[in-house]
Design a protein around this motif. Structure first.
Motif, PDB file in Angstrom:
ATOM      1  N   VAL A 762       0.835  -1.207   0.000  1.00 12.62           N
ATOM      2  CA  VAL A 762       0.000   0.000   0.000  1.00 12.62           C
ATOM      3  C   VAL A 762       0.870   1.259   0.000  1.00 12.62           C
ATOM      4  N   PHE A 763       1.910   1.253   0.845  1.00  7.65           N
ATOM      5  CA  PHE A 763       2.791   2.435   0.948  1.00  7.65           C
ATOM      6  C   PHE A 763       3.504   2.688  -0.378  1.00  7.65           C
ATOM      7  N   ALA A 764       4.132   1.622  -0.935  1.00 13.29           N
ATOM      8  CA  ALA A 764       4.924   1.799  -2.159  1.00 13.29           C
ATOM      9  C   ALA A 764       4.039   2.238  -3.324  1.00 13.29           C
ATOM     10  N   LEU A 765       2.937   1.514  -3.531  1.00 15.21           N
ATOM     11  CA  LEU A 765       2.064   1.862  -4.653  1.00 15.21           C
ATOM     12  C   LEU A 765       1.379   3.209  -4.414  1.00 15.21           C
ATOM     13  N   GLY A 766       0.974   3.453  -3.160  1.00 15.01           N
ATOM     14  CA  GLY A 766       0.302   4.711  -2.840  1.00 15.01           C
ATOM     15  C   GLY A 766       1.176   5.919  -3.111  1.00 15.01           C
ATOM     16  N   VAL A 767       2.419   5.864  -2.632  1.00 12.42           N
ATOM     17  CA  VAL A 767       3.345   6.986  -2.823  1.00 12.42           C
ATOM     18  C   VAL A 767       3.631   7.178  -4.304  1.00 12.42           C
ATOM     19  N   LYS A 768       3.849   6.073  -5.031  1.00 13.85           N
ATOM     20  CA  LYS A 768       4.143   6.187  -6.460  1.00 13.85           C
ATOM     21  C   LYS A 768       2.968   6.795  -7.223  1.00 13.85           C
ATOM     22  N   VAL A 769       1.764   6.363  -6.925  1.00 16.52           N
ATOM     23  CA  VAL A 769       0.580   6.907  -7.613  1.00 16.52           C
ATOM     24  C   VAL A 769       0.418   8.395  -7.308  1.00 16.52           C
ATOM     25  N   ILE A 770       0.593   8.782  -6.034  1.00 17.33           N
ATOM     26  CA  ILE A 770       0.469  10.198  -5.646  1.00 17.33           C
ATOM     27  C   ILE A 770       1.492  11.047  -6.397  1.00 17.33           C
ATOM     28  N   ILE A 771       2.739  10.556  -6.444  1.00 14.84           N
ATOM     29  CA  ILE A 771       3.794  11.327  -7.114  1.00 14.84           C
ATOM     30  C   ILE A 771       3.533  11.395  -8.618  1.00 14.84           C
ATOM     31  N   LEU A 772       3.047  10.287  -9.193  1.00 13.89           N
ATOM     32  CA  LEU A 772       2.728  10.296 -10.625  1.00 13.89           C
ATOM     33  C   LEU A 772       1.649  11.332 -10.931  1.00 13.89           C
ATOM     34  N   VAL A 773       0.645  11.409 -10.080  1.00 14.49           N
ATOM     35  CA  VAL A 773      -0.440  12.383 -10.271  1.00 14.49           C
ATOM     36  C   VAL A 773       0.088  13.815 -10.118  1.00 14.49           C
ATOM     37  N   LEU A 774       0.890  14.039  -9.059  1.00  9.73           N
ATOM     38  CA  LEU A 774       1.452  15.384  -8.825  1.00  9.73           C
ATOM     39  C   LEU A 774       2.329  15.827  -9.989  1.00  9.73           C
ATOM     40  N   VAL A 775       3.157  14.895 -10.474  1.00  8.78           N
ATOM     41  CA  VAL A 775       4.054  15.224 -11.589  1.00  8.78           C
ATOM     42  C   VAL A 775       3.249  15.531 -12.846  1.00  8.78           C
ATOM     43  N   ALA A 776       2.217  14.707 -13.098  1.00  8.45           N
ATOM     44  CA  ALA A 776       1.396  14.888 -14.302  1.00  8.45           C
ATOM     45  C   ALA A 776       0.723  16.259 -14.312  1.00  8.45           C
ATOM     46  N   PHE A 777       0.349  16.755 -13.122  1.00  8.77           N
ATOM     47  CA  PHE A 777      -0.308  18.064 -13.017  1.00  8.77           C
ATOM     48  C   PHE A 777       0.688  19.202 -12.785  1.00  8.77           C
ATOM     49  N   GLY A 778       1.974  18.895 -12.859  1.00  9.58           N
ATOM     50  CA  GLY A 778       2.988  19.933 -12.719  1.00  9.58           C
ATOM     51  C   GLY A 778       3.246  20.365 -11.305  1.00  9.58           C
TER      52      GLY A 778
END
Length: 809
Positions: A762-778
């Motif tokens: 949960v931690f690994a996938l959760g952090v990666k998904v959050i960062i992917l979303v943040l990066v995608a939105f700049g």
């Protein structure tokens, strides 16, 4: 009562046992079609009677007959006699000699393997090599274990493996393990330390140049040169590794992703960020590797019970030798503070021994002359002289080491899922990054390629699944190591994970919930027969049985058995035994035997086991044998209820009165008494219909006598398994003490391990998904992306280490 017949001693066996210097030949046979546990016991008993057979053992679970034969002429004739015995008892069983080719299983050490994702690739590609039956990478011990179909192809197969490892991980050294590789780990550790030192120096110089370029004002050309120098020093190896892998067709790996991301940063003018991301990525990788290696060593230390040497006594001299050089019958000396290197019997001296390494028990145990002693225990204070009874390969410590070290090769379903997930996750994120770089600038007004390329590059940084691929197996292996420290051997991550879903625990009675130490508590003769005569008749009848009840009657008799008096011994399964004693027919067994032979008997209501005796079809009386409930059993049942086990059941061959009383005393939900071995399996089958689809049934027994039920249950647990080869073979989990409360401890450890594993997922996938979303939105940069890769992996590894701690379990 006498369901597992085996002669305790005979003139032939006594003669052989006194000649430890006689060379013995070991042969194994597969008994194809063997389906009767009772017949297996008969075969074992009959074969043990043969002259020239030093020992015979039938493993019903694996349908294997193991013979230890005195080296004599006529071995082929002896084997023919053995085959005739088998077919006379079970006519449809085929006897085939088992050919063991040790060369078919090879272990290959992958020195320097630190990438879990690459380990999965090596395993996957090794399985596709022609001639490889199976291949498995044990990431924890950095070993590739392969099974080869044809031993003549092994050199070609090993060459292929070396080639694919070189292609996937060029820096990994491939070493084929043999018996002479004992010093490999030390050499690997020394090389690793040297490599770490040179890396740190290189990174320090690169970081210093990077710091100078960032802190001071230089012309743009000099600034670019300084950044390039620092980049080459810090990340040159990564880029070269990516190029080598691309040339070999290995694109989607960490080296490629980091190279593209950082070179892309240079291309869009973000020089400091390109160098900084590579620097922190490398530092993170180094810390991650250190954490993984430290956890490997910590887990290995939990199971470090292998003795380093043995003090072999030769005449009046003491020679320090490798335990593998010591033979059966040799005499060894164990000094205070030393580990006992081999299983044996104490022939001189008294001492206290620490069994914590084997059983998890901190209280020392006293041993003296005549006591058996197991390898792996530590001698505390006295000098012990021990006669060796097993070679090192067959000793308790070797079996436990092999069992635990190979436990991580049996992967849990969660591990298999993560391995498959990793294959698709990285390519998916890479293609998502390409789309992110190309599509928005074409469809969004005012969007620039440089901005969206930067976001795509950050996407690439976070796309590596190493946090999952490394930490998940490490969590399961940590749980297995922690359980071992607590006196519980779990044979694989699959069994550890299965313990999370236990709904029912089914117990055998004798030796599991009770002590299995029977005592004659009542003797009631009838028809003018004395107590001594009654006990004597029962003892002679039960002489060939190794069942605890028979042993208690023999102990109560206390005199030597003259075997010439016994003729026509016959075991009647589930009933008792029939013999001719001094010309008279003697029957000894339960009430079913009396009913079968139409003998009027006295019905007895008692909490003990009743053995009825008849002589020449006339009732002679009965003997009551009682067993004690273990002090730990009540606590065990309560603990299982407390952790959510829905039903506890007891299956016993004992009478209903005894079974019902013990079940009530312990608080069991259900009891089924007077069961034959096949009826126990039937009862277990019925219980399977009551559980939920995902629920698991555990059967707890005390070894090979319960082999059919242990095999049928979802999880078989053997009690008191230390020193019992049969129990270790038959069970999925071995409780190394006689404490049934350790079953609840095993389930708690399993639940804690799964909790840690799920936290990491949960931690690994959760952090990666959050960062992917943040990066995608700049809203995120490459700095967050680096944390999403190496930072998350490091934290997941450190969290996985908690699985080893089993305090208050």
């Amino acid at each position: 009562m006498a369901s597992n017949i085996k002669i305790a001693s005979s003139p032939v066996k006594a003669q052989l046992s006194n000649k430890n210097n006689v060379r013995k030949i070991k042969k194994e046979f597969i008994l194809e079609g063997l389906g009767c546990a009772n017949c297996a016991a008969k075969i074992e008993q009959k074969v043990n009677e043969l002259e020239g057979i030093n020992s015979a053992n039938v493993n019903f679970l694996t349908k294997t007959l193991t013979l230890e034969i005195k080296e004599i002429t006529g071995i082929e004739e002896l084997i023919k006699v053995v085959t005739n015995i088998v077919t006379s008892i079970e006519s449809h069983v085929k006897v085939k000699e088992k050919v063991i080719e040790k060369s078919l299983r090879k272990e290959i050490l992958l020195e320097g393997l630190c990438c879990g994702n690459c380990a999965a690739k090596i395993e996957r590609e090794s399985n596709t090599i022609d001639g490889v039956k199976s291949a498995l990478v044990d990431f924890i011990s950095t070993k590739l274990i392969i099974e080869i179909e044809d031993s003549s192809k092994q050199n070609a197969i090993i060459d292929n493996i070396k080639g694919l490892v070189k292609r996937i991980e060029p820096d990994v050294k491939v070493v084929v393990i043999d018996d002479k590789n004992n010093s490999l780990k030390n050499k690997e550790e020394e090389a690793e330390e040297e490599n770490n030192k040179s890396e740190i120096i290189r990174f320090a110089i690169g970081a210093l140049i990077f710091g100078v370029a960032t802190a001071m004002k230089f012309p743009s050309v000099i600034e670019l040169v300084l950044y390039l120098i620092s980049y080459v020093l810090i990340g040159g190896e990564v880029v070269l590794g990516a190029l080598r892998n691309i040339r070999r067709g290995q694109v989607f790996d960490e080296n490629f992703l980091m190279s593209i991301a950082t070179i892309g940063a240079f291309a869009i003018g973000e020089y400091p960020e390109g160098v900084a991301v590579m620097l922190f990525y490398q530092i993170g990788e180094m810390f991650q590797d250190m954490a993984v290696n430290r956890s490997r060593k910590s887990i290995s230390a939990l199971m470090d019970i292998r003795p380093d040497f043995a003090n072999l006594k030769i005449n009046d001299e003491i020679k320090n030798v490798d335990p593998e050089e010591v033979k059966i019958g040799d005499v060894i000396i164990v000094k205070p503070g030393e580990k006992v290197p081999l299983d044996g019997k104490v022939i001189e001296g008294n001492s206290m021994v620490d069994t914590a390494a084997l059983t998890g028990e901190s209280v020392p145990r006293k041993v003296g002359v005549g006591d058996s002693i197991l390898s792996g225990v530590i001698n505390k204070n006295g000098l012990l002289t021990i006669e060796v009874e097993k070679e090192f390969g067959d000793s308790t410590v070797a079996k436990i080491l092999d069992l635990v070290q190979n436990a991580s090769s049996k992967k849990a379903p969660t591990e298999n899922f993560i391995t498959k997930f990793a294959r698709y996750y990285t390519p998916a994120v890479v293609f998502a990054a390409l789309a992110l770089a190309a599509i928005p600038p074409l469809v969004i007004d005012g969007a620039t390629f440089s901005e969206w390329v930067y976001r795509a590059l950050a996407f690439l940084v976070v796309s590596c699944p190493c946090a999952l691929v490394v930490s998940i197996p490490l969590g399961f292996f940590g749980g297995i190591g922690g359980a071992s420290k607590n006196g519980i051997l779990v044979k694989g991550g699959n069994y550890l994970e299965a313990l999370n879903d236990v709904e029912m625990v089914v117990f055998d009675k004798t030796g599991t919930l009770t002590k299995g130490i029977f005592k004659v508590t009542e003797i009631k003769p009838e028809n003018n027969i004395s107590e001594d005569e009654l006990v004597a008749c029962a003892a002679y009848a039960e002489n060939y049985s190794n069942h605890p009840i028979a042993t208690s009657i023999l102990r109560a008799y206390g005199s030597e058995i003259i075997r010439d008096k016994i003729k026509d011994y016959e075991e009647i399964s589930g009933h008792g035994v029939k013999v001719i004693l001094d010309g008279k027919e003697v029957l000894a067994g339960n009430y079913k035997l009396m009913n079968k032979e139409n003998i009027a008997y006295k019905q007895v209501e008692t909490i003990g086991t009743v053995v009825h005796v008849a002589i020449d079809k006339k009732y002679a009386g009965y003997i009551v044998i009682s067993d004690e409930v273990k002090e730990d059993s009540v606590k065990a049942i309560k603990a299982l209820k407390d952790i959510g086990v829905k039903k506890t059941v007891m299956l016993t061959g004992d009478n209903k009165t005894v079974g019902t009383k013990i079940a009530k005393e312990l608080g069991l939900d259900e009891v089924h008494a007077e069961l034959l071995p096949d009826q126990k399996v039937e009862r277990l089958e019925a219980l399977f219909k009551e559980k939920s689809p995902k629920g698991k049934i555990v059967f707890v027994g005390d070894g090979i006598n319960d082999a059919p039920v242990l095999a049928r249950a979802d999880i078989g647990i053997a009690m008191g398994g230390v020193g019992s080869d049969a129990a270790i073979e038959a069970a999925d989990v071995v409780i190394m003490t006689d404490e049934p409360s350790k079953i609840a401890s095993a389930i708690k450890i399993a639940k804690k391990t799964r909790s840690i594993v799920m936290q990491n997922i949960v931690f690994a996938l959760g952090v990666k998904v959050i960062i992917l979303v943040l990066v995608a939105f700049g809203l995120g940069t490459m700095w967050e992306a680096v944390f999403g890769d190496v930072g998350v992996a490091l934290l997941a590894v450190l969290n996985a280490m908690r699985a080893m701690k089993v305090e208050n379990m």
